[in-house]
Design a protein around this motif. Structure first.
Motif, short mmCIF file in Angstrom:
data_model
loop_
_atom_site.label_atom_id
_atom_site.label_comp_id
_atom_site.label_asym_id
_atom_site.label_seq_id
_atom_site.Cartn_x
_atom_site.Cartn_y
_atom_site.Cartn_z
N TYR A 131 -27.92 -15.27 -37.17
CA TYR A 131 -28.31 -15.37 -35.76
C TYR A 131 -29.80 -15.59 -35.53
O TYR A 131 -30.22 -15.85 -34.40
N ARG A 132 -30.59 -15.51 -36.58
CA ARG A 132 -32.02 -15.86 -36.50
C ARG A 132 -32.74 -15.14 -35.35
O ARG A 132 -33.49 -15.74 -34.59
N THR A 133 -32.44 -13.89 -35.22
CA THR A 133 -33.11 -13.07 -34.20
C THR A 133 -33.22 -11.66 -34.74
O THR A 133 -32.64 -11.34 -35.79
N ARG A 134 -33.92 -10.81 -34.01
CA ARG A 134 -34.07 -9.43 -34.45
C ARG A 134 -32.73 -8.71 -34.31
O ARG A 134 -32.11 -8.74 -33.26
N ILE A 135 -32.29 -8.07 -35.40
CA ILE A 135 -31.02 -7.34 -35.40
C ILE A 135 -31.31 -5.84 -35.36
O ILE A 135 -32.13 -5.33 -36.13
N GLU A 136 -30.65 -5.15 -34.44
CA GLU A 136 -30.76 -3.69 -34.40
C GLU A 136 -29.37 -3.10 -34.51
O GLU A 136 -28.46 -3.46 -33.77
N LEU A 137 -29.21 -2.19 -35.47
CA LEU A 137 -27.95 -1.48 -35.66
C LEU A 137 -28.19 -0.01 -35.30
O LEU A 137 -29.02 0.66 -35.92
N ARG A 138 -27.47 0.48 -34.30
CA ARG A 138 -27.71 1.83 -33.81
C ARG A 138 -26.45 2.67 -33.95
O ARG A 138 -25.39 2.32 -33.42
N GLN A 139 -26.57 3.76 -34.69
CA GLN A 139 -25.44 4.66 -34.88
C GLN A 139 -25.31 5.58 -33.67
O GLN A 139 -26.28 6.20 -33.23
N ILE A 140 -24.11 5.68 -33.13
CA ILE A 140 -23.87 6.52 -31.96
C ILE A 140 -22.87 7.62 -32.32
O ILE A 140 -22.16 7.54 -33.32
N GLY A 141 -22.84 8.68 -31.50
CA GLY A 141 -21.96 9.80 -31.75
C GLY A 141 -20.56 9.57 -31.21
O GLY A 141 -20.26 8.56 -30.58
N ALA A 142 -19.71 10.57 -31.46
CA ALA A 142 -18.30 10.46 -31.06
C ALA A 142 -18.16 10.36 -29.53
O ALA A 142 -17.32 9.61 -29.03
N ARG A 143 -18.97 11.10 -28.80
CA ARG A 143 -18.88 11.05 -27.34
C ARG A 143 -19.33 9.67 -26.83
O ARG A 143 -18.72 9.11 -25.91
N ASP A 144 -20.40 9.15 -27.42
CA ASP A 144 -20.87 7.82 -27.01
C ASP A 144 -19.84 6.75 -27.33
O ASP A 144 -19.67 5.79 -26.57
N LYS A 145 -19.15 6.93 -28.46
CA LYS A 145 -18.10 5.98 -28.82
C LYS A 145 -17.00 5.97 -27.76
O LYS A 145 -16.55 4.92 -27.31
N ALA A 146 -16.56 7.18 -27.35
CA ALA A 146 -15.53 7.27 -26.33
C ALA A 146 -15.99 6.65 -25.01
O ALA A 146 -15.21 5.99 -24.32
N LYS A 147 -17.26 6.83 -24.69
CA LYS A 147 -17.81 6.25 -23.46
C LYS A 147 -17.77 4.73 -23.51
O LYS A 147 -17.45 4.07 -22.51
N GLN A 148 -18.09 4.17 -24.68
CA GLN A 148 -18.11 2.72 -24.83
C GLN A 148 -16.70 2.14 -24.83
O GLN A 148 -16.41 1.12 -24.19
N VAL A 149 -15.78 2.79 -25.55
CA VAL A 149 -14.43 2.26 -25.72
C VAL A 149 -13.56 2.55 -24.50
O VAL A 149 -12.72 1.75 -24.11
N SER A 150 -13.75 3.73 -23.90
CA SER A 150 -12.97 4.22 -22.76
C SER A 150 -11.54 4.55 -23.20
O SER A 150 -11.20 4.52 -24.39
N GLY A 151 -10.71 4.89 -22.25
CA GLY A 151 -9.33 5.28 -22.54
C GLY A 151 -8.82 6.21 -21.45
O GLY A 151 -9.45 6.39 -20.42
N ILE A 152 -7.66 6.80 -21.70
CA ILE A 152 -7.01 7.71 -20.75
C ILE A 152 -7.04 9.12 -21.33
O ILE A 152 -6.66 9.34 -22.48
N GLY A 153 -7.49 10.07 -20.52
CA GLY A 153 -7.57 11.46 -20.95
C GLY A 153 -6.24 12.17 -20.81
O GLY A 153 -5.26 11.61 -20.32
N ILE A 154 -6.19 13.43 -21.25
CA ILE A 154 -4.95 14.20 -21.19
C ILE A 154 -4.54 14.48 -19.74
O ILE A 154 -3.39 14.84 -19.47
#
Length: 261
Positions: A131-154
């Motif tokens: 991609y010939r640009t600056r690459i940033e890889l950022r590790q996120i936590g389990a809560r942040d993952k759920a926020k990004q992916v979304s879904g249906i709660g209990i």
């Protein structure tokens, strides 16, 4: 000088910016950030005491800006698929959640989730060569993952974190205990595997209502006989007691009155 809350893409989180220009709610704007130019939307007018630390809103988004933004979204989706393929080839134990370009495409950000720290240097090199640009890889936590992916709660509703929560408060096991919730992981853990964020919503009310209530297992006097508290209805301030072989629901005031006799 005015100050505004601006959100990026479909994020619930907003950031504060300043401008000498006046904007309306839902105006699409270009803002200056530490990661380059970002395409955002005005979500509200805010009052900030110290404007010195705020970055500025550069301008209202033009048609060219909007076209670039949507082109970047499509290209970021392609980059996400390519990155996931490379991860599989390198056999890295990580899951890339999403990818995003800044407006001028000087940075390509990948958010990923992993249980442990990952050596992703080879992945970053391969992505940078493509991609010939600056690459940033950022590790996120389990809560942040759920926020990004979304879904249906209990509860049957969309996850709070992806719908309206802008930050994660500290959630403790004591909150579940305080609300007399069975400490069953299937009941008190969310889709992220962490304690439910909603345990925090009513914790203060339960703390207030439980003041001076007796705990389960306490021996009390009821109609002159010994009885054991086997359940507590905190919000209604009632006890379920075992008196002899009878289970009885009584008001907490009855216990107070009986104790005074």
């Amino acid at each position: 000088m005015n100050s505004y809350a601006v959100s990026y893409k479909d994020s619930n989180k907003s950031y504060f910016f300043k401008s000498s220009e006046k904007y309306e709610i839902n105006d699409e704007v270009i803002v200056d950030t530490d990661k380059g130019l970002q395409y955002g939307k005005i979500v509200k007018l805010v009052e900030v005491e110290n404007l010195d630390n705020l970055k500025i809103i550069l301008r209202k988004a033009t048609k060219e800006d909007t076209d670039s933004f949507y082109t970047n979204l499509k290209d970021a989706d392609i980059a996400l698929k390519n990155a996931r393929n490379i991860v599989n080839d390198l056999k890295l134990d990580m899951h890339i959640i999403n990818a995003s370009y800044n407006l001028e495409r000087t940075q390509l950000l990948f958010n990923f989730y992993a249980d442990e720290r990952i050596d992703f240097r080879n992945l970053a090199k391969k992505l940078a060569s493509i991609y010939r640009t600056r690459i940033e890889l950022r590790q996120i936590g389990a809560r942040d993952k759920a926020k990004q992916v979304s879904g249906i709660g209990i509860c049957g509703e969309q996850l709070c974190c992806s719908r309206f929560l802008k930050q994660f408060d500290s959630i403790t096991m004591n909150m579940a205990k305080n609300q007399n919730i069975a400490l069953n992981p299937n009941k008190i853990n969310g889709s992220c595997g962490r304690l439910l964020c909603c345990l925090n919503y009513e914790d203060e009310e339960y703390t207030t209502c439980s003041k001076n209530l007796l705990s389960i297992g306490t021996i009390i006097k009821y109609n002159g006989e010994d009885a054991t508290i086997i359940g507590v209805d905190i919000l209604n301030r009632k006890y379920k007691i075992l008196c002899g072989d009878q289970k009885i629901l009584i008001d907490s005031k009855q216990v107070e009155n009986d104790s005074e006799k």
